[in-house]
Design a protein around this motif. Structure first.
Motif, PDB file in Angstrom:
ATOM      1  N   SER A   1       0.833  -1.211   0.000  1.00 31.43           N
ATOM      2  CA  SER A   1       0.000   0.000   0.000  1.00 31.43           C
ATOM      3  C   SER A   1       0.864   1.257   0.000  1.00 31.43           C
ATOM      4  O   SER A   1       0.522   2.249  -0.643  1.00 31.43           O
ATOM      5  CB  SER A   1      -0.928   0.015   1.208  1.00 31.43           C
TER       6      SER A   1
ATOM      7  N   GLU B   1       0.794   4.245  -2.625  1.00 30.77           N
ATOM      8  CA  GLU B   1       0.650   5.638  -2.208  1.00 30.77           C
ATOM      9  C   GLU B   1       1.754   6.496  -2.808  1.00 30.77           C
ATOM     10  O   GLU B   1       1.540   7.651  -3.143  1.00 30.77           O
ATOM     11  CB  GLU B   1       0.680   5.761  -0.679  1.00 30.77           C
TER      12      GLU B   1
ATOM     13  N   LYS C   1      -4.050  14.731   0.987  1.00 30.05           N
ATOM     14  CA  LYS C   1      -4.679  13.415   1.127  1.00 30.05           C
ATOM     15  C   LYS C   1      -3.607  12.322   1.000  1.00 30.05           C
ATOM     16  O   LYS C   1      -3.609  11.344   1.728  1.00 30.05           O
ATOM     17  CB  LYS C   1      -5.750  13.259   0.055  1.00 30.05           C
ATOM     18  N   HIS C   2      -2.691  12.522   0.097  1.00 31.65           N
ATOM     19  CA  HIS C   2      -1.582  11.590  -0.123  1.00 31.65           C
ATOM     20  C   HIS C   2      -0.720  11.476   1.137  1.00 31.65           C
ATOM     21  O   HIS C   2      -0.389  10.377   1.584  1.00 31.65           O
ATOM     22  CB  HIS C   2      -0.753  12.061  -1.319  1.00 31.65           C
TER      23      HIS C   2
ATOM     24  N   THR D   1      -1.509  12.249   4.260  1.00 26.31           N
ATOM     25  CA  THR D   1      -2.287  11.651   5.351  1.00 26.31           C
ATOM     26  C   THR D   1      -2.337  10.137   5.203  1.00 26.31           C
ATOM     27  O   THR D   1      -2.146   9.397   6.169  1.00 26.31           O
ATOM     28  CB  THR D   1      -3.718  12.233   5.380  1.00 26.31           C
ATOM     29  N   GLY D   2      -2.564   9.661   3.996  1.00 25.66           N
ATOM     30  CA  GLY D   2      -2.615   8.229   3.729  1.00 25.66           C
ATOM     31  C   GLY D   2      -1.295   7.554   4.043  1.00 25.66           C
ATOM     32  O   GLY D   2      -1.252   6.488   4.667  1.00 25.66           O
ATOM     33  N   ARG D   3      -0.192   8.187   3.638  1.00 30.18           N
ATOM     34  CA  ARG D   3       1.140   7.642   3.925  1.00 30.18           C
ATOM     35  C   ARG D   3       1.404   7.601   5.427  1.00 30.18           C
ATOM     36  O   ARG D   3       1.932   6.624   5.953  1.00 30.18           O
ATOM     37  CB  ARG D   3       2.231   8.468   3.232  1.00 30.18           C
TER      38      ARG D   3
ATOM     39  N   LEU E   1      -0.464   4.769   7.011  1.00 28.24           N
ATOM     40  CA  LEU E   1       0.177   3.490   6.688  1.00 28.24           C
ATOM     41  C   LEU E   1       1.458   3.298   7.500  1.00 28.24           C
ATOM     42  O   LEU E   1       1.757   2.186   7.940  1.00 28.24           O
ATOM     43  CB  LEU E   1       0.463   3.388   5.190  1.00 28.24           C
TER      44      LEU E   1
END
Length: 152
Positions: free
Chosen positions: A35, A39, A47-48, A50-52, A55
Motif C-alpha cells: 500500500s 501511495e 490526502k496523499h 495523510t494516507g502515507r 500506513l
C-alpha cells in the motif's frame, strides 16, 4: 492420554496459535508495504500525505506485534513436556478442584478429549498466582478459592 501426551498436544496447540499469528502479522506488514508503494505512485497532495502517515503508523504497530511474537517463540522452546516438578512452573499441568491449567501462553481454553485445559502465561495474573505452588496449596482468584490437587 498420559501427562506427556497431554502436554505435547497443548504445546502443539500453542505453537499453532503462535505460527498463525506470526503469519498474519507478516502478511499485514507485506500488505502495508504494498500500500505504501501504491501511495508513492499517487500524488494527491494533503490526502496523499495523510494516507502515507496512516500506513506508517500501521506498519509501526505491526512491527511491535511482530517483536512481541518473536519474544514468545523462544519461550515455547523452553517448555519441556517430559519434565516434571512438584511445584508449578513453565510447562506444568496444574490440576485444581475447578480447572486444569497449563503454564505456557495465554491462549485460553483448549479442549482435549473430554476435558478443557486453560493455557495461561507464567507472567499472567493466574500464572503468577500459580507459580511455585505445590499440591495441596490454595490460591484466590476473582473472589474464588482454588485448591491445587496435583502438579505434573
Amino acid at each position: 492420554m498420559t501427562v506427556v501426551e497431554i502436554k505435547s498436544e497443548l504445546l502443539q496447540h500453542c505453537q499453532k496459535q503462535v505460527d498463525n499469528r506470526f503469519s498474519r502479522i507478516k502478511q499485514t506488514i507485506a500488505d502495508i508495504e504494498e500500500s505504501l508503494l501504491e501511495e508513492s505512485k499517487s500524488s494527491s497532495g494533503d490526502k496523499h500525505e495523510t494516507g502515507r502517515a496512516m500506513l506508517q503508523i500501521e506498519r509501526e504497530n505491526a512491527g511491535k506485534q511482530l517483536q512481541e511474537i518473536e519474544k514468545i517463540i523462544p519461550l515455547l522452546k523452553k517448555i519441556e513436556v517430559a519434565a516434571t516438578s512438584d511445584y508449578a512452573r513453565l510447562g506444568s499441568l496444574i490440576y485444581t478442584d475447578k480447572f486444569t491449567y497449563f503454564i505456557s501462553l495465554s491462549i485460553g481454553t483448549v479442549p482435549l478429549g473430554k476435558k478443557d485445559y486453560l493455557c495461561v502465561a507464567l507472567n499472567s495474573p493466574v500464572g503468577l498466582l500459580l507459580s511455585g505452588k505445590r499440591k495441596g496449596e490454595e490460591f484466590n482468584l476473582n473472589g474464588s478459592s482454588y485448591k491445587i490437587t496435583s502438579v505434573k
